[in-house]
Enzyme design. Structure first.
Site, mmCIF file in Angstrom:
data_model
loop_
_atom_site.group_PDB
_atom_site.id
_atom_site.type_symbol
_atom_site.label_atom_id
_atom_site.label_comp_id
_atom_site.label_asym_id
_atom_site.label_seq_id
_atom_site.Cartn_x
_atom_site.Cartn_y
_atom_site.Cartn_z
ATOM 1 C CG ASN A 1 -0.416 -0.079 2.483
ATOM 2 O OD1 ASN A 1 0.656 -1.079 2.724
ATOM 3 N ND2 ASN A 1 -0.948 0.170 3.412
ATOM 4 C CB CYS B 1 -5.309 -1.182 -1.458
ATOM 5 S SG CYS B 1 -6.720 -0.548 -0.458
ATOM 6 C CD GLU C 1 -5.422 -5.778 -1.409
ATOM 7 O OE1 GLU C 1 -5.019 -4.673 -1.216
ATOM 8 O OE2 GLU C 1 -6.267 -6.092 -0.479
ATOM 9 C CB CYS D 1 -10.651 -2.462 0.668
ATOM 10 S SG CYS D 1 -10.363 -1.661 -0.748
ATOM 11 C CB CYS E 1 -9.043 -4.471 -3.251
ATOM 12 S SG CYS E 1 -7.656 -3.098 -3.276
#
Ligand code: THU
Length: 132
Positions: free
Chosen positions: A44, A55, A57, A88, A91
């Site tokens: 992140n 983020c 991902e 989240c 993502c």
């Protein structure tokens, strides 16, 4: 599937150390495997303008896409929490877009891990099939 879940978790753990998270102090590492077995990692990256944070991902997936990858398999997400942290909502949508219904491996720093399918994390997803 060129790498084991453990290998994917380990590279996600390593990249987590690179997280730029001075505001939340919540470091996340992610690793996604492309179809040919190449692993792309992400951490992140936060901003003083908090809403600009990206983020782990998505950083991993953007890195792969910018290298010409079209599709990915499993993704591993590592966070230093006792309860394993899932991706989240934003993502989840992006993982669905570029990975589809893949296994999502959640892990912490103490050897705990769990695998959940994306279809379970994002049921009845909106995607390109609705745009046709
Ligand atoms: N974060 C991620 O990197 N991935 C997620 O799926 C959840 C949240 C980051 C964003 C922010 O830098 C910090 O965790 C706290 O929300």
């Amino acid at each position: 599937m060129a790498h084991s879940d453990e290998e994917l978790i380990n590279v996600a753990k390593d990249v987590r150390e690179k997280a730029y998270a001075p505001y939340s102090d919540f470091k996340v590492g992610a690793a996604v495997e492309a179809e040919d077995g190449t692993i792309y990692t992400g951490c992140n990256v936060e901003s003083a303008s908090y809403g600009l944070t990206v983020c782990a991902e998505r950083v991993a997936i953007w890195k792969g896409i910018s290298r010409g990858e079209k599709k990915f398999g499993r993704i591993a997400v590592v966070v230093d929490t006792e309860e394993l942290t899932p991706p989240c909502g934003v993502c989840r949508q992006i993982i669905w877009e570029f990975c589809g219904n893949v296994p999502v491996i959640l892990a912490n720093l103490h050897g705990k891990s769990e695998t959940i399918m994306m279809g379970e994390l994002l049921p009845r997803a909106f995607d390109s099939k609705f745009l046709k």
